[in-house]
Each structure stands twice: as structure tokens, then as C-alpha cells.
Design a protein around this motif. Sequence first.
Motif, short mmCIF file in Angstrom:
data_model
loop_
_atom_site.label_atom_id
_atom_site.label_comp_id
_atom_site.label_asym_id
_atom_site.label_seq_id
_atom_site.Cartn_x
_atom_site.Cartn_y
_atom_site.Cartn_z
N GLY A 158 0.83 -1.20 0.00
CA GLY A 158 0.00 0.00 0.00
C GLY A 158 0.87 1.25 0.00
O GLY A 158 2.04 1.22 -0.38
N ALA A 159 0.30 2.36 0.45
CA ALA A 159 1.05 3.62 0.46
C ALA A 159 0.41 4.57 1.46
O ALA A 159 -0.78 4.44 1.78
N TYR A 160 1.22 5.51 1.96
CA TYR A 160 0.64 6.60 2.75
C TYR A 160 1.19 7.93 2.26
O TYR A 160 2.20 7.97 1.55
N ARG A 161 0.51 8.99 2.64
CA ARG A 161 0.97 10.34 2.34
C ARG A 161 1.06 11.13 3.62
O ARG A 161 0.23 10.97 4.52
N ASP A 162 2.06 12.00 3.70
CA ASP A 162 2.11 13.01 4.77
C ASP A 162 2.67 14.29 4.14
O ASP A 162 2.76 14.38 2.91
N HIS A 163 3.06 15.28 4.96
CA HIS A 163 3.49 16.55 4.37
C HIS A 163 4.83 16.40 3.62
O HIS A 163 5.22 17.28 2.87
N ILE A 164 5.52 15.26 3.84
CA ILE A 164 6.80 15.06 3.14
C ILE A 164 6.55 14.54 1.72
O ILE A 164 7.26 14.89 0.79
N GLY A 165 5.52 13.71 1.55
CA GLY A 165 5.23 13.19 0.22
C GLY A 165 4.49 11.88 0.28
O GLY A 165 3.86 11.54 1.29
N ARG A 166 4.58 11.11 -0.84
CA ARG A 166 3.91 9.81 -0.92
C ARG A 166 4.96 8.72 -0.68
O ARG A 166 6.03 8.73 -1.29
N PHE A 167 4.63 7.79 0.19
CA PHE A 167 5.54 6.68 0.50
C PHE A 167 4.86 5.38 0.11
O PHE A 167 3.82 5.03 0.67
N GLY A 168 5.43 4.69 -0.87
CA GLY A 168 4.88 3.42 -1.35
C GLY A 168 5.84 2.27 -1.06
O GLY A 168 6.88 2.45 -0.40
N ARG A 169 5.48 1.09 -1.55
CA ARG A 169 6.24 -0.13 -1.26
C ARG A 169 7.74 0.04 -1.56
O ARG A 169 8.12 0.47 -2.65
N GLY A 170 8.56 -0.26 -0.57
CA GLY A 170 10.02 -0.16 -0.72
C GLY A 170 10.58 1.15 -0.22
O GLY A 170 11.77 1.25 0.07
N ASP A 171 9.73 2.19 -0.14
CA ASP A 171 10.21 3.49 0.35
C ASP A 171 10.48 3.43 1.85
O ASP A 171 9.80 2.72 2.59
N VAL A 172 11.44 4.25 2.29
CA VAL A 172 11.75 4.32 3.70
C VAL A 172 11.61 5.78 4.16
O VAL A 172 11.98 6.70 3.44
N ALA A 173 10.98 5.96 5.32
CA ALA A 173 10.91 7.29 5.93
C ALA A 173 11.87 7.26 7.11
O ALA A 173 11.63 6.56 8.09
N LEU A 175 13.22 9.38 9.81
CA LEU A 175 12.87 10.66 10.43
C LEU A 175 13.59 10.85 11.75
O LEU A 175 13.63 9.94 12.58
N ASP A 176 14.13 12.04 11.95
CA ASP A 176 14.76 12.28 13.25
C ASP A 176 13.74 12.89 14.21
O ASP A 176 12.58 13.11 13.87
N GLU A 177 14.20 13.19 15.41
CA GLU A 177 13.26 13.57 16.46
C GLU A 177 12.58 14.90 16.23
O GLU A 177 11.57 15.19 16.87
N ASP A 178 13.11 15.74 15.32
CA ASP A 178 12.53 17.07 15.12
C ASP A 178 11.30 17.03 14.21
O ASP A 178 10.57 18.01 14.10
N ILE A 179 11.09 15.93 13.50
CA ILE A 179 10.04 15.90 12.49
C ILE A 179 8.73 15.38 13.09
O ILE A 179 8.71 14.37 13.77
N GLU A 180 7.66 16.14 12.82
CA GLU A 180 6.34 15.68 13.23
C GLU A 180 5.54 15.42 11.97
O GLU A 180 5.65 16.16 11.00
N HIS A 181 4.77 14.36 11.97
CA HIS A 181 3.99 14.06 10.76
C HIS A 181 2.72 13.30 11.10
O HIS A 181 2.56 12.79 12.20
N LYS A 182 1.81 13.30 10.10
CA LYS A 182 0.52 12.63 10.26
C LYS A 182 0.27 11.81 9.00
O LYS A 182 -0.33 12.29 8.05
N PRO A 183 0.75 10.56 9.00
CA PRO A 183 0.58 9.73 7.80
C PRO A 183 -0.90 9.35 7.60
O PRO A 183 -1.59 8.99 8.56
N VAL A 184 -1.36 9.42 6.34
CA VAL A 184 -2.72 8.98 5.99
C VAL A 184 -2.60 7.92 4.90
O VAL A 184 -1.98 8.17 3.85
N ALA A 185 -3.16 6.74 5.14
CA ALA A 185 -3.08 5.66 4.14
C ALA A 185 -3.90 6.04 2.91
O ALA A 185 -4.97 6.64 3.03
N GLU A 186 -3.39 5.68 1.74
CA GLU A 186 -4.12 5.94 0.51
C GLU A 186 -5.36 5.06 0.42
O GLU A 186 -5.41 3.98 1.02
N ALA A 187 -6.32 5.53 -0.37
CA ALA A 187 -7.54 4.75 -0.57
C ALA A 187 -7.21 3.49 -1.35
O ALA A 187 -6.20 3.43 -2.06
#
Length: 217
Positions: A158-173, A175-187
Motif C-alpha cells: 500500500g502507500a501513505y501520504r504526509d506533508h513530506i510526500g507519498r511513501f509506497g512499497r520499498g520506500d523508507v521514511a 525521520l529524526d526527532e525534530d520531524i512531526e507528521h501525520k501519515p494517511v493511508a491511501e484509498a
Amino acid sequence: MTPAHHLDHSTILAYAAGTLDEAIGLVVASHLAWCPQCRTAVRAAEALGGGLLDQLPAAAVSENCRARTMAMLQGASLHRFPAPAVADAAVPGPLARLLSVANLDDLPWKKKAPGVAMYDFKLSPTAKGQVKLLRIGPGRAVPEHGHGGEEVTLILGGAYRDHIGRFGRGDVADLDEDIEHKPVAEAGEDCICLVAIERPTRFKSIAARLMQPLVGI
Ligand SMILES: [Zn+2]
């Protein structure tokens, strides 16, 4: 597979130096199994480390220490990375070795919130971090959170999106401690992520903090 999001340079260096904790090391090794670009970066970092070692002044060691070290080198494998043949397997090799089931659907998932299920890995007692599989239903969100430490996430399906971009199969996020995010799974399908957390995640809203013990991330 050609991932679009990769490991941070500092993570590559720490992996090459062998200083990553077991939890983050597992997610990093799993991404490396799928990502030729990051494998090349690790080899370059290892060569750099070797070059630095070469420049250190020589130190005398006992004959016994020398013999043991040479014996370990004889027995060492040059193949630290999983064979590229598994590059498109459903689950990367380093993760597959920890699973007792062939199919992720067969794991004893625990429902943590509406549309969110989780599976916890048991690591060795010395591990400082945690590793979890997270399954987020289509269109579902994980509450906005910071990390209080490093968080490395590999998308397995599957995939999710947050303010950084779209993350799909194989992608790695990575993130260090300064980053806040709200991932939303794609439909369309569940988003399944392998997540390593150095320390417990820090959710922003009071509602999310109250939910944190239930969600467990
Ligand atoms: Zn990569």
C-alpha cells in the motif's frame, strides 16, 4: 523495485560502522534488501571506514589476539546483504527470517484503533528500540506525532501520504526527532509498514496522547 525515498546519510554511516540498535538495524537491512542505491551507499561508507582504519597507527597485540582475529576473518562472509534474487519478494529477507508465518495476514495482529492494527516483534533483551508492523486501513490516519528519537519506517504494501510526500512499497521514511507528521493511508488498500522506534513516540494532541497507551507507538 526502485524506491523513491531512501535512508539518511547518517543512518547509512551508522549501519556501515555497526553502531545501529537492533530495532533500527532490522528496518535498515530490510530496506537495503530492496534498494540497490542504498546498498551502494553502504559499500562506499564501509570503504571510507576501512580507509580511516588504515590511517590509524599500528598497535602491538598478543599472539593469541592476532590468531583469534585472523580466524574470525577467515570465517567471515563477504555477503552481508541478502541476495538480490529476493528483491521483489513480498517481505524482505531480514524481516522474513523473523517471521514464523509465510503470509503477513496470518500474523496475530492486534487491533489498536479503528482501522489500525499492530504486530510487535520480540527483540533481544539488549535492544533499546522497538519494532512493529503497522497496518493502516484505506484512508485512515495515524495521529500527528513527533518522535523523541529516530523513527525509521519501511513500506511493505500500500502507500501513505504526509506533508513530506507519498511513501509506497520499498520506500523508507528515515525521520529524526525534530520531524512531526501525520501519515494517511491511501484509498484502495491497507498500508503495511515496518516501523522501528528508538524511543516511544510523542503524540501532539491530548486526545492522541490519551490514545497512545492503546495504540502502543
Ligand atoms: Zn534506498
